[in-house]
Design a protein around this motif. Structure first.
Motif, PDB file in Angstrom:
ATOM      1  N   GLN A   1      44.018   4.292  40.567  1.00  0.00           N
ATOM      2  CA  GLN A   1      44.576   5.603  40.626  1.00  0.00           C
ATOM      3  C   GLN A   1      45.764   5.250  42.523  1.00  0.00           C
ATOM      4  OE1 GLN A   1      41.822   9.478  41.225  1.00  0.00           O
ATOM      5  NE2 GLN A   1      40.169   7.999  40.520  1.00  0.00           N
ATOM      6  N   ASN A   2      46.264   5.365  42.913  1.00  0.00           N
ATOM      7  CA  ASN A   2      47.298   5.764  44.201  1.00  0.00           C
ATOM      8  C   ASN A   2      46.260   6.509  45.250  1.00  0.00           C
ATOM      9  OD1 ASN A   2      49.422   5.940  41.829  1.00  0.00           O
ATOM     10  ND2 ASN A   2      50.336   4.134  43.515  1.00  0.00           N
ATOM     11  N   ALA A   3      44.911   5.539  45.497  1.00  0.00           N
ATOM     12  CA  ALA A   3      44.257   6.334  46.554  1.00  0.00           C
ATOM     13  C   ALA A   3      44.211   6.379  48.322  1.00  0.00           C
ATOM     14  CB  ALA A   3      42.915   6.292  45.579  1.00  0.00           C
ATOM     15  N   GLU A   4      44.833   5.639  48.758  1.00  0.00           N
ATOM     16  CA  GLU A   4      44.244   5.241  49.786  1.00  0.00           C
ATOM     17  C   GLU A   4      45.325   4.162  50.496  1.00  0.00           C
ATOM     18  OE1 GLU A   4      41.816   0.899  48.849  1.00  0.00           O
ATOM     19  OE2 GLU A   4      40.910   3.374  48.857  1.00  0.00           O
ATOM     20  N   SER A   5      46.108   4.721  51.564  1.00  0.00           N
ATOM     21  CA  SER A   5      46.467   3.591  52.564  1.00  0.00           C
ATOM     22  C   SER A   5      45.167   3.022  53.077  1.00  0.00           C
ATOM     23  CB  SER A   5      47.405   4.375  53.581  1.00  0.00           C
ATOM     24  OG  SER A   5      46.387   4.302  54.033  1.00  0.00           O
TER      25      SER A   5
ATOM     26  N   ASP B   1      38.227  10.484  51.784  1.00  0.00           N
ATOM     27  CA  ASP B   1      37.416  11.242  52.900  1.00  0.00           C
ATOM     28  C   ASP B   1      37.985  11.427  54.702  1.00  0.00           C
ATOM     29  OD1 ASP B   1      36.277   9.132  53.116  1.00  0.00           O
ATOM     30  OD2 ASP B   1      34.456  10.255  53.068  1.00  0.00           O
ATOM     31  N   GLY B   2      38.846  10.060  54.616  1.00  0.00           N
ATOM     32  CA  GLY B   2      39.857  10.076  55.891  1.00  0.00           C
ATOM     33  C   GLY B   2      38.697   8.610  56.874  1.00  0.00           C
ATOM     34  N   SER B   3      37.706   8.842  55.452  1.00  0.00           N
ATOM     35  CA  SER B   3      36.772   6.967  56.618  1.00  0.00           C
ATOM     36  C   SER B   3      37.080   6.428  56.346  1.00  0.00           C
ATOM     37  CB  SER B   3      35.242   6.985  55.827  1.00  0.00           C
ATOM     38  OG  SER B   3      35.718   6.708  54.615  1.00  0.00           O
ATOM     39  N   LYS B   4      36.622   4.697  57.842  1.00  0.00           N
ATOM     40  CA  LYS B   4      37.840   3.775  57.034  1.00  0.00           C
ATOM     41  C   LYS B   4      36.566   1.994  57.156  1.00  0.00           C
ATOM     42  CE  LYS B   4      41.482   5.305  59.146  1.00  0.00           C
ATOM     43  NZ  LYS B   4      41.378   4.614  60.499  1.00  0.00           N
ATOM     44  N   VAL B   5      37.442   1.451  55.671  1.00  0.00           N
ATOM     45  CA  VAL B   5      35.955   0.739  55.330  1.00  0.00           C
ATOM     46  C   VAL B   5      37.267  -0.383  55.342  1.00  0.00           C
ATOM     47  CG1 VAL B   5      34.706   2.748  53.488  1.00  0.00           C
ATOM     48  CG2 VAL B   5      36.531   1.008  53.114  1.00  0.00           C
ATOM     49  N   ALA B   6      36.073  -1.644  55.077  1.00  0.00           N
ATOM     50  CA  ALA B   6      36.778  -2.907  54.950  1.00  0.00           C
ATOM     51  C   ALA B   6      37.860  -2.852  53.795  1.00  0.00           C
ATOM     52  CB  ALA B   6      36.019  -3.586  55.349  1.00  0.00           C
ATOM     53  N   VAL B   7      38.186  -3.853  54.013  1.00  0.00           N
ATOM     54  CA  VAL B   7      39.806  -4.470  53.156  1.00  0.00           C
ATOM     55  C   VAL B   7      38.779  -5.503  52.053  1.00  0.00           C
ATOM     56  CG1 VAL B   7      41.623  -4.764  52.371  1.00  0.00           C
ATOM     57  CG2 VAL B   7      41.621  -3.352  53.794  1.00  0.00           C
ATOM     58  N   ARG B   8      38.917  -4.881  50.696  1.00  0.00           N
ATOM     59  CA  ARG B   8      38.040  -6.298  49.821  1.00  0.00           C
ATOM     60  C   ARG B   8      37.973  -7.150  49.790  1.00  0.00           C
ATOM     61  NH1 ARG B   8      38.308  -6.057  42.986  1.00  0.00           N
ATOM     62  NH2 ARG B   8      37.043  -8.607  43.402  1.00  0.00           N
ATOM     63  N   HIS B   9      39.384  -7.656  50.193  1.00  0.00           N
ATOM     64  CA  HIS B   9      39.768  -9.802  50.077  1.00  0.00           C
ATOM     65  C   HIS B   9      40.664  -9.784  50.923  1.00  0.00           C
ATOM     66  CE1 HIS B   9      41.133  -7.792  46.124  1.00  0.00           C
ATOM     67  NE2 HIS B   9      39.918  -8.705  45.758  1.00  0.00           N
ATOM     68  N   VAL B  10      40.237  -8.489  52.532  1.00  0.00           N
ATOM     69  CA  VAL B  10      40.197  -9.398  53.433  1.00  0.00           C
ATOM     70  C   VAL B  10      39.560 -10.789  54.195  1.00  0.00           C
ATOM     71  CG1 VAL B  10      40.348  -9.202  56.230  1.00  0.00           C
ATOM     72  CG2 VAL B  10      41.595  -8.057  54.819  1.00  0.00           C
ATOM     73  N   SER B  11      39.460 -12.093  53.827  1.00  0.00           N
ATOM     74  CA  SER B  11      37.853 -12.758  54.140  1.00  0.00           C
ATOM     75  C   SER B  11      37.907 -13.153  55.648  1.00  0.00           C
ATOM     76  CB  SER B  11      38.831 -14.479  53.599  1.00  0.00           C
ATOM     77  OG  SER B  11      39.550 -14.535  54.665  1.00  0.00           O
ATOM     78  N   PRO B  12      36.867 -13.745  55.441  1.00  0.00           N
ATOM     79  CA  PRO B  12      36.279 -13.949  56.690  1.00  0.00           C
ATOM     80  C   PRO B  12      37.439 -14.761  57.269  1.00  0.00           C
ATOM     81  CG  PRO B  12      34.691 -14.021  55.457  1.00  0.00           C
ATOM     82  CD  PRO B  12      35.528 -14.227  54.605  1.00  0.00           C
ATOM     83  N   SER B  13      37.277 -15.549  59.195  1.00  0.00           N
ATOM     84  CA  SER B  13      37.878 -16.406  58.846  1.00  0.00           C
ATOM     85  C   SER B  13      38.046 -17.975  58.871  1.00  0.00           C
ATOM     86  CB  SER B  13      37.199 -16.552  61.371  1.00  0.00           C
ATOM     87  OG  SER B  13      35.828 -16.704  60.861  1.00  0.00           O
ATOM     88  N   PHE B  14      38.326 -18.384  58.869  1.00  0.00           N
ATOM     89  CA  PHE B  14      38.033 -19.867  58.112  1.00  0.00           C
ATOM     90  C   PHE B  14      38.983 -21.315  58.549  1.00  0.00           C
ATOM     91  CE2 PHE B  14      41.566 -17.747  55.926  1.00  0.00           C
ATOM     92  CZ  PHE B  14      42.164 -18.559  54.963  1.00  0.00           C
TER      93      PHE B  14
ATOM     94  N   ARG C   1      38.765   4.681  41.635  1.00  0.00           N
ATOM     95  CA  ARG C   1      38.357   5.480  41.984  1.00  0.00           C
ATOM     96  C   ARG C   1      37.405   6.441  41.117  1.00  0.00           C
ATOM     97  NH1 ARG C   1      37.650   2.790  45.651  1.00  0.00           N
ATOM     98  NH2 ARG C   1      39.017   3.183  47.826  1.00  0.00           N
ATOM     99  N   ASP C   2      36.711   7.195  41.500  1.00  0.00           N
ATOM    100  CA  ASP C   2      35.949   8.381  40.770  1.00  0.00           C
ATOM    101  C   ASP C   2      36.967   8.770  39.821  1.00  0.00           C
ATOM    102  OD1 ASP C   2      33.465   7.206  41.124  1.00  0.00           O
ATOM    103  OD2 ASP C   2      32.740   8.837  42.366  1.00  0.00           O
ATOM    104  N   PHE C   3      36.869   9.099  38.157  1.00  0.00           N
ATOM    105  CA  PHE C   3      37.682  10.029  37.616  1.00  0.00           C
ATOM    106  C   PHE C   3      36.954  10.442  36.614  1.00  0.00           C
ATOM    107  CE2 PHE C   3      41.521   9.768  34.018  1.00  0.00           C
ATOM    108  CZ  PHE C   3      41.883  10.155  35.320  1.00  0.00           C
TER     109      PHE C   3
ATOM    110  N   GLU D   1      41.663  -2.831  57.748  1.00  0.00           N
ATOM    111  CA  GLU D   1      40.448  -1.328  56.822  1.00  0.00           C
ATOM    112  C   GLU D   1      41.673  -0.657  56.428  1.00  0.00           C
ATOM    113  OE1 GLU D   1      40.160   0.105  61.307  1.00  0.00           O
ATOM    114  OE2 GLU D   1      42.148   1.077  61.161  1.00  0.00           O
ATOM    115  N   GLN D   2      41.034   0.007  55.302  1.00  0.00           N
ATOM    116  CA  GLN D   2      41.417   0.694  54.459  1.00  0.00           C
ATOM    117  C   GLN D   2      40.931   2.655  54.073  1.00  0.00           C
ATOM    118  OE1 GLN D   2      40.768  -0.619  50.748  1.00  0.00           O
ATOM    119  NE2 GLN D   2      39.008  -0.035  50.550  1.00  0.00           N
ATOM    120  N   GLU D   3      41.889   3.491  54.218  1.00  0.00           N
ATOM    121  CA  GLU D   3      41.590   4.749  54.832  1.00  0.00           C
ATOM    122  C   GLU D   3      41.005   5.409  53.425  1.00  0.00           C
ATOM    123  OE1 GLU D   3      43.193   9.110  56.334  1.00  0.00           O
ATOM    124  OE2 GLU D   3      43.806   6.621  56.673  1.00  0.00           O
ATOM    125  N   GLU D   4      39.846   6.125  52.876  1.00  0.00           N
ATOM    126  CA  GLU D   4      39.470   6.541  51.930  1.00  0.00           C
ATOM    127  C   GLU D   4      39.648   8.369  51.870  1.00  0.00           C
ATOM    128  OE1 GLU D   4      36.157   4.080  50.358  1.00  0.00           O
ATOM    129  OE2 GLU D   4      38.126   3.814  50.701  1.00  0.00           O
TER     130      GLU D   4
END
Length: 765
Positions: A609-613, A648-661, A586-588, A643-646
């Motif tokens: 950083q320990n920045a999110e869940s 600012d409280g927003s929800k975004v996709a988790v980087r290493h979650v792959s598409p269905s396969f 995260r920005d520092f 999904e992970q919580e930023e």
């Protein structure tokens, strides 16, 4: 054989024979063997059976034995977690080029690639340093395993593997830090004893593949006597530039590449845009193992493994362009990736008072890697070299206090020492000067842990397994770097973690298998998290952050397996993981500045950083239908979401979650011929499905109608065949990607092979 009252025990020889002199005529003797029903009888009654005890299998269909869940043998159906395995026959049939390909061919592990010399597994939405790799029971993860894509799995030669066992889901109770998303256990060929005076056997293999002009030669052999055995494995690989398919996104094509001519970097037009230049590399793999059996109670093992690659380019980075339309880099390559492991074990079978079996292990590993990059039309080649020395001491015990209850317990100590140097080499002047290192040189990461795992078989139908582990981590690093004015000179971290697991398996009858599991897992900050300096993307630099804590996950899994008429098998697993205090970039600010000059470029400062869940959940489905002894079909489907919580409280996709396969196979087999026709498939990620870090890397993806990056769906049609010419000679022919699809697995920077003919011939002697 044992008597519960007197704690007297003994084991049979290779022929199943044993002396019962330790037991008195009035003793009740229990006969126990993995995957068989325990049999009890008074010693005086054995004479009436002609001194022969016949064991009854516990199950005809669902009784494979695995060792990954506890480091000792357990029936797979007693384990509440899902474990997938592949044996040496799977390796020979599939003929994977690397161990990353071997994992991908299971249909249940996703693999990302940034270059041909790589392969970063993704399991249940986690990757890299949130997954654990072990080889012959020794953890491969070291203090500089990073959150970015890792290539260490290619150091494991698939042709030296006896079998793999992958735990889908957490494994921190037995394996400690990093085992959040899964544990990949690789077991290499084991020297085999023989009852004859001496037996020598082995295999020789050669293989060629058209898509990358692969040439592989392999030799392994085993020497065995009744007390001493040795196994040797040698593989040499040469991979050329990889050719992609002809039907797919044009964004993956490479029309130009950089060449250096007369001391200048120039763009060269390629006459074949489907050829990915440069992606070729070479590798050598060596293995030597020894076993010595002193007597029925003691055995000593020694294993030596060495692997080394040549230089291999970071292909995805070489496809980046700057605002002027020029390539960002003229060179970006990893230096030789080297790995050496020496692993000594002493195995003792006890008398049952404190343990029935003990394994003491002492291992040493040495990792070497380097990064080298030079900007387009610049003379300065930035180089960093890393070396990690790892000492591991572990002791593990198994005690079966009744025929159905087992206690597994042990302790482990790890010591990682990191060496790191940086330099800049002027390729025109041939002069070298010091530069910032990637990690604090001389830093250390140590771990001390103890664990206990108890399996309680209440009855023939219900088995409960529980476990606890306490881990303590120490990290020490010194930041005496003249290139950056850090506000600290040293970092000392001391933190503990308690993890646990509770699970159950229930077998209503021979056709049903139900399991449920709850567990916690953790990952402690390592030297890569706290101390690294590098640029993950253009205009960004990661700097050290001493204020980090462990991240934790809380996990639930429920599984069902059903067999119908001994022909159809259905397997379903669902899971849910909550990751807390996730370690993410995260920005520092560094000394109050959020932008600094790094390798000649103004860059945004970030730090781990320990920045999110985050939460990850999914479903895994497996099916198999056996028409007869020769023909079967089977397949897998994996769906997951995260999904992970930023901040600012927003929800975004988790980087290493792959598409269905998944995959689907139709296999025919008789005494000589095996045919496997199969399809591999992958779902689509739209732009909004991508994690922010992936949205910012359009060079990895195709473009949608709005010009935004996205990861298209894809499929391949393939056929494998092998024919046993005679007792010793087997020929294998594989045609991959028959329809010549052009595709990339999610988050990959290199396109997969197009139509690819693989031919191999193996001789067993």
């Amino acid at each position: 054989m044992y008597n519960k009252d007197k704690s007297v025990s003994n084991i049979t020889d290779f022929e199943g024979q044993v002396s019962l002199d330790k037991f008195s005529d009035s003793d009740r003797i229990y006969f126990q063997s993995m995957a068989f029903e325990t049999y009890a009888i008074d010693k005086k009654e054995i004479r009436s059976f002609a001194h022969q005890i016949l064991m009854t299998p516990r199950s005809e269909k669902i009784n494979p034995v695995v060792i990954s869940a506890s480091k000792f043998e357990q029936r797979l159906q007693d384990i509440p977690q899902k474990i997938i395995s592949q044996n040496v026959q799977d390796v020979l049939s599939n003929n994977p080029q690397t161990s990353a390909d071997l994992l991908q061919q299971s249909g249940q592990v996703y693999v990302q690639k940034s270059q041909q010399g790589g392969g970063s597994p993704l399991i249940r939405g986690f990757s890299t340093n949130r997954l654990l790799i072990t080889v012959d029971g020794v953890r491969m993860n070291n203090a500089i395993f990073r959150g970015g894509n890792l290539q260490n799995v290619i150091s494991i030669d698939p042709l030296s593997i006896d079998h793999t066992e992958v735990i889908l889901g957490p494994g921190s109770v037995v394996y400690g830090s990093d085992a959040i998303g899964g544990v990949m256990n690789f077991y290499t060929k084991k020297p085999q004893f023989t009852q004859d005076s001496m037996v020598f056997s082995g295999n020789a293999l050669i293989r060629y593949a058209t898509a990358n002009n692969e040439n592989t030669a392999h030799l392994d052999f085993n020497y065995g006597t009744s007390k001493f055995a040795a196994a040797t494995s040698i593989s040499i690989n040469s991979f050329g530039d990889l050719k992609m398919g002809s039907h797919g996104p044009d964004e993956y094509l490479r029309n130009q590449y950089v060449d250096r001519t007369n001391g200048q970097d120039v763009m060269v037009d390629t006459n074949n845009p489907e050829k990915q230049i440069p992606t070729g590399y070479d590798q050598i793999n060596l293995l030597q193992k020894f076993r010595y059996k002193l007597n029925q109670s003691w055995e000593f093992d020694l294993g030596l493994i060495y692997t080394a690659t040549g230089n291999y380019s970071r292909y995805d980075v070489l496809t980046r362009f700057n605002d002027t339309g020029d390539p960002r880099f003229a060179q970006w390559y990893y230096g030789p990736q080297k790995w050496f492991m020496a692993n000594a074990k002493a195995i003792h079978r006890g008398n049952g008072k404190w343990y029935d079996k003990m394994i003491f292990s002492q291992s040493y590993q040495k990792f070497e890697e380097s990064r080298n990059n030079r900007s387009f039309q610049e003379a300065k080649l930035f180089q960093s070299k890393e070396q990690v020395d790892v000492h591991t001491t572990s002791i593990d015990f198994e005690r079966r206090n009744r025929e159905n209850n087992v206690l597994f317990y042990g302790a482990e100590f790890l010591d990682n020492r990191v060496g790191s140097i940086g330099s800049v080499f002027d390729i025109d002047l041939e002069e070298r000067e010091a530069a910032a290192s990637r990690y604090p040189d001389g830093s250390s990461w140590r771990s001390l842990a103890a664990y206990a795992n108890y399996q309680w078989r209440l009855n023939r139908k219900l088995t409960i397994q529980s476990g606890l582990r306490y881990n303590h981590i120490w990290l020490d690093a010194q930041f005496r770097d003249q290139f950056f004015n850090f506000p600290f000179e040293e970092v000392h971290l001391s933190t503990g973690a308690l993890t646990g697991a509770l699970g159950a398996t229930y077998l209503p009858d021979d056709t049903w298998e139900l399991r449920a599991n709850f567990s916690t897992a953790f990952r402690a900050p390592n030297v890569d998290d706290i101390g690294k300096i590098f640029d993950p993307s253009p205009g960004t630099v990661i700097v050290p952050n001493p204020d980090l804590e462990s991240e934790y996950s809380y996990n639930t899994e429920i599984g069902i397996k059903k067999r119908i008429n001994d022909k159809f098998t259905f397997d379903l697993a669902t899971y849910y993981t909550h990751l807390k205090d996730a370690l993410v970039p995260r920005d520092f600010q560094l000394n109050g500045q959020d932008i600094i000059l790094y390798q000649g470029e103004l860059s945004q400062v970030q730090a781990i950083q320990n920045a999110e869940s985050a939460i990850v959940y999914g479903v895994e489905i497996g099916v198999q239908y056996e028409f007869n002894d020769h023909l079967k079909i089977y397949g897998h489907y994996n769906w997951l979401q995260g999904e992970q919580e930023e901040i600012d409280g927003s929800k975004v996709a988790v980087r290493h979650v792959s598409p269905s396969f998944g995959d689907f196979h139709a296999v025919y087999q008789n005494d000589k011929l095996q045919l496997d026709t199969f399809v591999m498939f992958n779902g689509q990620f739209e732009f909004n499905d991508l994690a922010p870090s992936q949205q910012a890397r359009p060079y990895l993806y195709a473009r949608d109608r709005n010009g935004d990056p996205y990861s298209p769906s894809w499929y391949t049609v393939n056929i494998r065949s092998s024919y046993k010419i005679n007792e010793g000679l087997t020929a294998t022919a594989i045609l991959e990607n028959i329809t010549d699809q052009r595709y990339r697995t999610y988050s990959s920077g290199i396109a997969a092979a197009g139509r690819n003919l693989i031919f191999a011939i193996r001789y067993a002697f």
